[in-house]
Motif scaffolding. Structure first.
Motif, short mmCIF file in Angstrom:
data_model
loop_
_atom_site.label_atom_id
_atom_site.label_comp_id
_atom_site.label_asym_id
_atom_site.label_seq_id
_atom_site.Cartn_x
_atom_site.Cartn_y
_atom_site.Cartn_z
N SER B 43 44.00 -0.06 87.53
CA SER B 43 42.69 0.61 87.51
C SER B 43 42.75 1.92 88.28
N ASP B 158 39.27 -0.03 80.71
CA ASP B 158 39.68 -0.83 81.86
C ASP B 158 39.26 -2.28 81.65
N GLU B 159 40.18 -3.10 81.22
CA GLU B 159 39.95 -4.52 80.95
C GLU B 159 38.64 -4.74 80.19
MG LIG Z 1 41.61 -3.47 87.71
#
Ligand SMILES: [Mg+2]
Ligand SMILES: Nc1ncnc2c1ncn2[C@@H]1O[C@H](COP(=O)(O)OP(=O)(O)O)[C@@H](O)[C@H]1O
Lengths: 275, 361
Positions: B43, B158-159
């Motif tokens: 991240s 991000d995910e």
């Molecule tokens: Mg992360």
């Protein structure tokens, strides 16, 4: 047993407290509708057809000064509240969001304001206002009340801001939203419940304050309602009808503010923003 | 147009060095997936690319511009967050248009883009709804829509699927793949989920502790992992790893494990007395009579998944391993099985953990 007993005991205490807190207000409102004799004769009795009288109200509302006092109170309170909310929210956001030289020191300085009552500085405030030539202006009161309200407002709002997901402002930044709009259009709407809380906490002490109006704005033109009511209280005779009626009327704006904001007090903070 | 180049990018928070000299080139239109264990800096890297956090050192190029000092909006990127990060008090349409309005874009153009995103993501009947009235999957589609209308050079995810339930995760994954095929934009996608990485990526970047361990096509990582970390991380269940000892007898170098599995090996970098690690994937374990070196193991547990079953075994010295069984009649718990593997499928890693190519004969 103890399971049932716990909430019941709490309720008994709360009800008792409410009665104690409401009693004087009830007494004031009740007696404001009675003739002078009845106020003294049976202060705890409800107004009846014989004792009912609007003399206090007609005197107070007929008195042109009371209108002015009222206007002074309302304008000072509302402008102070607006400044506290605006600058408090902006400061809380800035302190939470941006790291700059002295930001920690500034946060510390503001938190001192929560612990030290502003009245301790009355003498120097008076000096400052005299030298700024602001004595007997409503601006003097507004400045003092804004300073008085800000520390607590920043403290409460910071708490709320720290609960707003950081992703939200990041998303807005990626989206090309300018910083100022991130605050006013993304963050501020989420702070509404907090702002309502702060508004109620800010308004009540300002509206009720007697100290600073007496000190900084005792002039006929700039008196607030709390100060103005004192004119009905004489050294030898007190016009209780007018005092009680004026007090009853003075409660109304605070109730109105509470009603306006209490709807905001309820309701989720970021429902639907994040999972 | 939208190549992306990271050169020696580092990031520290205080004294903690989170990213250590990361260099990576991403081609225009490529779908790159960053994978790695939680906390490895995925991240953080994505946020540096987005411009949400400043880099400590290094350069970042998007297209032919160095964007180190540009704000996120000037980098022509769009980001989709795990938490969706929709504006809660705006409806779906306003969520998509809010940012565009600040760019001075004409209303027709905004409308055209919203219409297109709406069609692509089937947001039609949701446009007037508030985020709180949407399901998780719908919220994530709106978040993707908000990214699409920016028509960015680079999409950052991000995910994005981590908050969805399993079924929705699969369908949204397919949708993202379809979107990439349609838009042909550069996409960088962070996940800790291997399946997402393997299925979506043109190339996978495996990260560990702030470093890139290996970059490659999904199957390259699977068949030729560059080191022990990648070998253990890619593939599920993970590769069986056995430490072994090299001995030289006459002309031949032999790697022997603690349970007596001996493999003849070769390789210029291998020397007698060195420690190495032998790796065999569960799906490459063979049962019974084979032409290859074999060893025996006891079955401790059988996990039946249907077409395949996983046998959790222990060798004679207790070393655990997992073997994949195809078919119905699995060995029972307590049985002793004879195991082996085709040398072509056996991996070998040197003492420093890096791969020794073609070591097993
Ligand atoms: Mg992360
Ligand atoms: N703002 C920050 N301040 C300090 N440490 C941080 C910050 N953001 C992330 N970290 C640390 O950096 C490391 C990597 O985090 P992150 O990039 O979020 O990992 P992940 O690969 O799981 O996405 C973690 O150890 C985390 O604690």
């Amino acid at each position: 047993m103890s399971r049932r007993f716990g909430p019941a005991a709490v309720h008994v205490i709360l009800i008792a407290y409410s009665l104690i807190a409401l009693m004087p207000i009830l007494l004031v409102v009740m007696n404001s509708f009675k003739a002078r004799k009845a106020i003294f004769g049976a202060p705890l009795a409800l107004p009846s057809s014989e004792t009912f009288s609007l003399i206090g109200y007609s005197k107070v509302l007929g008195n042109s000064n009371v209108g002015m006092f009222f206007f002074n109170s309302v304008s000072v309170t509302l402008i102070s509240m607006a400044s506290v909310l605006l600058f408090g929210a902006m400061a809380a956001w800035a302190l939470a969001e941006y790291r700059f030289k002295g930001s920690t020191l500034l946060a510390l300085f503001l938190s001192i304001g929560i612990m030290v009552p502003i009245r301790l500085g009355s003498i120097s405030i008076l000096h400052t206002m005299v030298s700024l030539d602001l004595i007997n202006t409503r601006l003097a009161l507004i400045l003092v009340y804004t300073a008085q309200g800000l520390p607590m407002a920043i403290f409460i709002l910071s708490e709320f801001i720290s609960q707003i997901p950081k992703d939200l402002r990041d998303a807005a930044r990626c989206d090309g939203v300018p910083e100022i709009a991130i605050f006013f259009q993304v963050i501020a709407p989420l702070l509404r419940p907090a702002i309502a809380t702060v508004a109620v906490f800010t308004v009540v002490p300002i509206w009720n304050d007697l100290w600073f109006p007496l000190l900084l704005a005792p002039g006929k033109e700039t008196q607030t309602i709390t100060l103005g009511i004192q004119q009905f209280i004489g050294q030898y005779v007190t016009d209780w009808n007018s005092v009680l009626a004026a007090l009853s009327v003075a409660i109304l704006p605070v109730i109105a503010i509470y009603l306006i904001f209490s709807r905001q007090l309820i309701g989720g903070l970021t429902a639907g923003a994040v999972k | 147009m939208a190549r992306l180049n990271l050169d020696q990018v580092s990031k520290s928070f205080g004294t903690a060095e989170i990213l250590k000299a990361v260099s990576l080139s991403i081609e225009d239109g490529e779908f790159v997936v960053l994978v790695g264990p939680s906390g490895c800096g995925k991240s953080t890297l994505l946020r540096l690319i987005a411009g949400l956090d400043p880099m400590t050192s290094g350069t970042l190029q998007i297209g032919d511009r160095v964007v180190n000092d540009l704000a996120p909006a000037e980098r022509k990127i769009a980001m989709v967050f795990q938490s969706y990060a929709l504006y809660p008090h705006r409806n779906v349409r306003d969520n998509m248009t809010f940012g565009l309005k600040f760019s001075g874009m004409k209303k027709d153009e905004i409308d055209r883009r919203v219409a297109e995103a709406t069609r692509m993501l089937q947001l039609g009947e949701l446009l007037e709804r508030k985020p709180r009235d949407l399901s998780g999957g719908q919220r994530q589609r709106v978040a993707i829509g908000r990214a699409i209308v920016r028509e960015p050079d680079v999409f950052l995810f991000d995910e994005p699927l981590s908050n969805l339930d399993a079924a929705l995760r699969v369908s949204t994954r397919v949708e993202i793949a379809r979107l990439h095929a349609m838009l042909r934009a550069t996409m960088i996608y962070v996940t800790h989920d291997q399946t997402e990485a393997m299925t979506l990526a043109d190339r996978i970047v495996v990260m560990n502790k702030g470093r890139i361990e290996q970059v490659g096509a999904p199957l390259d990582l699977y068949f030729t992992p560059a080191n022990l970390f990648v070998a253990g991380f890619i593939g599920s269940p993970g590769m069986n790893l056995f430490s072994a000892h090299l001995t030289q007898a006459a002309e031949t170098l032999t790697a022997t494990t603690g349970f007596g599995y001996a493999l003849p090996v070769k390789g210029a970098t291998l020397a007698s007395a060195a420690s190495v690690t032998i790796g065999i994937r569960p799906e490459h374990v063979l049962f019974g009579e084979t032409p290859y070196q074999a060893f025996s193991a006891r079955v401790d547990l059988v996990e039946r998944l249907g077409e395949i079953s996983y046998l959790y075994c222990a060798t004679v010295n207790g070393t655990p391993l997992i073997a994949e069984w195809r078919g119905r009649h699995t060995p029972s718990v307590g049985d002793t099985v004879k195991l082996s593997a085709d040398p072509g499928t056996i991996h070998m890693f040197g003492a420093d953990g890096t791969r020794v190519p073609d070591a097993v004969r």
